[in-house]
Design a protein around this motif. Sequence first.
Motif, PDB file in Angstrom:
ATOM      1  N   UNK A   1      -1.219   5.390 -15.377  1.00  0.00           N
ATOM      2  CA  UNK A   1      -2.461   5.539 -14.610  1.00  0.00           C
ATOM      3  C   UNK A   1      -3.670   5.187 -15.470  1.00  0.00           C
ATOM      4  N   UNK A   2      -3.634   5.583 -16.724  1.00  0.00           N
ATOM      5  CA  UNK A   2      -4.736   5.290 -17.635  1.00  0.00           C
ATOM      6  C   UNK A   2      -4.936   3.778 -17.776  1.00  0.00           C
ATOM      7  N   UNK A   3      -3.834   3.016 -17.781  1.00  0.00           N
ATOM      8  CA  UNK A   3      -3.931   1.565 -17.923  1.00  0.00           C
ATOM      9  C   UNK A   3      -4.635   0.916 -16.736  1.00  0.00           C
ATOM     10  N   UNK A   4      -4.653   1.601 -15.599  1.00  0.00           N
ATOM     11  CA  UNK A   4      -5.310   1.090 -14.392  1.00  0.00           C
ATOM     12  C   UNK A   4      -6.714   1.651 -14.232  1.00  0.00           C
ATOM     13  N   UNK A   5      -7.370   2.018 -15.319  1.00  0.00           N
ATOM     14  CA  UNK A   5      -8.680   2.657 -15.244  1.00  0.00           C
ATOM     15  C   UNK A   5      -9.663   1.876 -14.395  1.00  0.00           C
ATOM     16  N   UNK A   6      -9.676   0.550 -14.492  1.00  0.00           N
ATOM     17  CA  UNK A   6     -10.661  -0.250 -13.764  1.00  0.00           C
ATOM     18  C   UNK A   6     -10.412  -0.219 -12.258  1.00  0.00           C
TER      19      UNK A   6
ATOM     20  N   UNK B   1       0.830  -1.199   0.000  1.00  0.00           N
ATOM     21  CA  UNK B   1       0.000   0.000   0.000  1.00  0.00           C
ATOM     22  C   UNK B   1       0.869   1.256   0.000  1.00  0.00           C
ATOM     23  N   UNK B   2       1.981   1.204   0.723  1.00  0.00           N
ATOM     24  CA  UNK B   2       2.865   2.368   0.778  1.00  0.00           C
ATOM     25  C   UNK B   2       3.436   2.684  -0.601  1.00  0.00           C
ATOM     26  N   UNK B   3       3.900   1.664  -1.313  1.00  0.00           N
ATOM     27  CA  UNK B   3       4.467   1.888  -2.640  1.00  0.00           C
ATOM     28  C   UNK B   3       3.404   2.388  -3.607  1.00  0.00           C
ATOM     29  N   UNK B   4       2.176   1.925  -3.432  1.00  0.00           N
ATOM     30  CA  UNK B   4       1.100   2.311  -4.341  1.00  0.00           C
ATOM     31  C   UNK B   4       0.609   3.741  -4.125  1.00  0.00           C
ATOM     32  N   UNK B   5       1.098   4.389  -3.081  1.00  0.00           N
ATOM     33  CA  UNK B   5       0.717   5.791  -2.872  1.00  0.00           C
ATOM     34  C   UNK B   5       1.368   6.715  -3.892  1.00  0.00           C
ATOM     35  N   UNK B   6       2.473   6.291  -4.449  1.00  0.00           N
ATOM     36  CA  UNK B   6       3.198   7.136  -5.405  1.00  0.00           C
ATOM     37  C   UNK B   6       2.458   7.168  -6.738  1.00  0.00           C
ATOM     38  N   UNK B   7       2.167   8.349  -7.264  1.00  0.00           N
ATOM     39  CA  UNK B   7       1.474   8.434  -8.552  1.00  0.00           C
ATOM     40  C   UNK B   7       2.362   7.955  -9.687  1.00  0.00           C
ATOM     41  N   UNK B   8       1.731   7.417 -10.717  1.00  0.00           N
ATOM     42  CA  UNK B   8       2.432   6.934 -11.897  1.00  0.00           C
ATOM     43  C   UNK B   8       2.319   7.946 -13.032  1.00  0.00           C
ATOM     44  N   UNK B   9       3.108   7.820 -14.078  1.00  0.00           N
ATOM     45  CA  UNK B   9       2.941   8.683 -15.257  1.00  0.00           C
ATOM     46  C   UNK B   9       1.537   8.511 -15.825  1.00  0.00           C
ATOM     47  N   UNK B  10       1.015   9.519 -16.512  1.00  0.00           N
ATOM     48  CA  UNK B  10      -0.369   9.477 -16.988  1.00  0.00           C
ATOM     49  C   UNK B  10      -0.737   8.237 -17.776  1.00  0.00           C
ATOM     50  N   UNK B  11       0.132   7.780 -18.686  1.00  0.00           N
ATOM     51  CA  UNK B  11      -0.207   6.601 -19.474  1.00  0.00           C
ATOM     52  C   UNK B  11      -0.354   5.363 -18.602  1.00  0.00           C
TER      53      UNK B  11
END
Length: 343
Positions: free
Chosen positions: A192-197, A180-190
Amino acid sequence: MSDQINTRRRRLLGTTVAGIGLMELGLSGFANAQTSGTKTGGRVASFDTIKQINAGTLNIGYAEAGPQNGPVVILLHGWPYDIYSFAEVAPLLAAAGYRVIMPYLRGYGSTRFLSADTPRNGQQAVIAVDIIALMDALKIDKAVLGGFDWGARTVDIIAALWPERVKALVSVSGYLIGSQQANRAPLPPKAEFAWWYQFYFATERGYAGYDANRHDFNKLIWQLASPKWNFDDATFDRTAESFANPDHVAIVIDNYRWRLGLSRGEAKYDEIEKRLAAAPTISVPTITMEGDSNGAPHPDPSAYAKKFTGKYAHRNIGGGIGHNLPQEAPKAFADAIIDVARF
């Protein structure tokens, strides 16, 4: 004690292992057929016997193939897939003398919670604990583990934390242990888009939408994750039966909400998650794999190679292979299992 539930009895439609007697291999409950590759009208075979066994908090449904006294291979599916991802892998491994066990994860198929009071928890640690409990219930001390998607993450966790239970490992998309801690960091837009669901599932609208439309939703995921896999309707519908599990929606939603820190998980697994958050290395012999047309979010092999400190190899599989690598390239996956067991 395990018992057998004879379900989904269908006609035996063929086999991928010519000249091999299914009864001689202990495959009397297993049928396998190549799909037609068209979008409609394909004929597919079924595991016609699903076994059930109490293990931990679950009564786990699983298919089995191969000789009872053979070295054990446990194969784990992901979302939104099920044990039929290994329908063409199993007879190949059975023909090589392996006892192959393919369980439905919590929330899939005939796997059920033993108590209505057990949290419908989908965090990464609990799925690994489920598989350790299954091994204990079946009196399996050590096995070769293989998986993809949720299944790959689970076999990674078991190999990292309980290496004494793992003879060798095949992990599609490599090292997938997170926190959960690692997942707090935002990813590049593309990315993030891949994780839409994942973001859709974070909302109550997403919960209701997945519940109401799980068949079409999951079919869309198959298409996006494996854009060059020309699976037919019968192949998808065979797996879609497992999504009718009464806990399926709750487990899937909780899994993705846990990743974003929107679901806490169970406190009794905090120590395991703490160890996983440190990104432990994996020392058992390992082969990682990746398809050349994987449309789902996945790390580059160079990003995780150093996480495997034992004998290690990576295989890129060409020919338009997507996210569901065992079902799309069954021989390549079976070969990896056989090869890594000899490392």
